[in-house]
Design a protein around this motif. Structure first.
Motif, PDB file in Angstrom:
ATOM      1  N   ASN A 156     -36.351  83.954  58.953  1.00 21.10           N
ATOM      2  CA  ASN A 156     -37.067  84.702  57.922  1.00 21.10           C
ATOM      3  C   ASN A 156     -38.526  84.288  57.837  1.00 21.10           C
ATOM      4  O   ASN A 156     -39.408  85.133  57.665  1.00 21.10           O
ATOM      5  CB  ASN A 156     -36.386  84.532  56.560  1.00 21.10           C
ATOM      6  CG  ASN A 156     -35.041  85.215  56.505  1.00 21.10           C
ATOM      7  OD1 ASN A 156     -34.749  86.104  57.289  1.00 21.10           O
ATOM      8  ND2 ASN A 156     -34.203  84.776  55.591  1.00 21.10           N
ATOM      9  N   ALA A 170     -41.728  86.694  58.514  1.00 18.23           N
ATOM     10  CA  ALA A 170     -42.770  86.835  57.495  1.00 18.23           C
ATOM     11  C   ALA A 170     -44.138  86.505  58.068  1.00 18.23           C
ATOM     12  O   ALA A 170     -45.128  87.215  57.809  1.00 18.23           O
ATOM     13  CB  ALA A 170     -42.460  85.953  56.299  1.00 18.23           C
ATOM     14  N   ASN A 228     -45.257  89.342  60.434  1.00 20.78           N
ATOM     15  CA  ASN A 228     -45.663  90.550  59.721  1.00 20.78           C
ATOM     16  C   ASN A 228     -46.965  90.356  58.948  1.00 20.78           C
ATOM     17  O   ASN A 228     -47.646  91.326  58.634  1.00 20.78           O
ATOM     18  CB  ASN A 228     -44.557  91.001  58.767  1.00 20.78           C
ATOM     19  CG  ASN A 228     -43.364  91.541  59.528  1.00 20.78           C
ATOM     20  OD1 ASN A 228     -43.471  91.959  60.669  1.00 20.78           O
ATOM     21  ND2 ASN A 228     -42.210  91.511  58.901  1.00 20.78           N
ATOM     22  N   LYS A 229     -47.285  89.125  58.634  1.00 23.14           N
ATOM     23  CA  LYS A 229     -48.507  88.815  57.908  1.00 23.14           C
ATOM     24  C   LYS A 229     -49.746  88.968  58.782  1.00 23.14           C
ATOM     25  O   LYS A 229     -50.825  89.260  58.299  1.00 23.14           O
ATOM     26  CB  LYS A 229     -48.423  87.383  57.363  1.00 23.14           C
ATOM     27  CG  LYS A 229     -49.504  87.009  56.410  1.00 23.14           C
ATOM     28  CD  LYS A 229     -49.264  85.618  55.865  1.00 23.14           C
ATOM     29  CE  LYS A 229     -50.346  85.237  54.876  1.00 23.14           C
ATOM     30  NZ  LYS A 229     -50.131  83.879  54.366  1.00 23.14           N
TER      31      LYS A 229
END
Length: 58
Positions: free
Chosen positions: A49, A53, A56-57
């Protein structure tokens, strides 16, 4: 990277119990292996996860 190192340490800690279970037939060690692997699964999911994250950031 801290969680990844924690994962490696956790896997290494399970090794002794895995040997006891598979080579010596110690059922209690098998239970400890299963418990440890459940922790590995949860930690791996946390790492997964975090990687998603971070990806995608960007």
């Amino acid at each position: 990277m801290e969680k990844y190192n924690e994962l490696k340490t956790l896997i290494a800690s399970i090794e002794d119990d895995a040997v006891k279970f598979y080579e010596k037939g110690n059922n209690a060690a098998g239970t400890r292996v299963r418990t440890g692997l459940q922790k590995v699964k949860a930690l791996a999911q946390d790492i997964r996860n975090a990687v998603t994250a971070a990806k995608n950031k960007q």
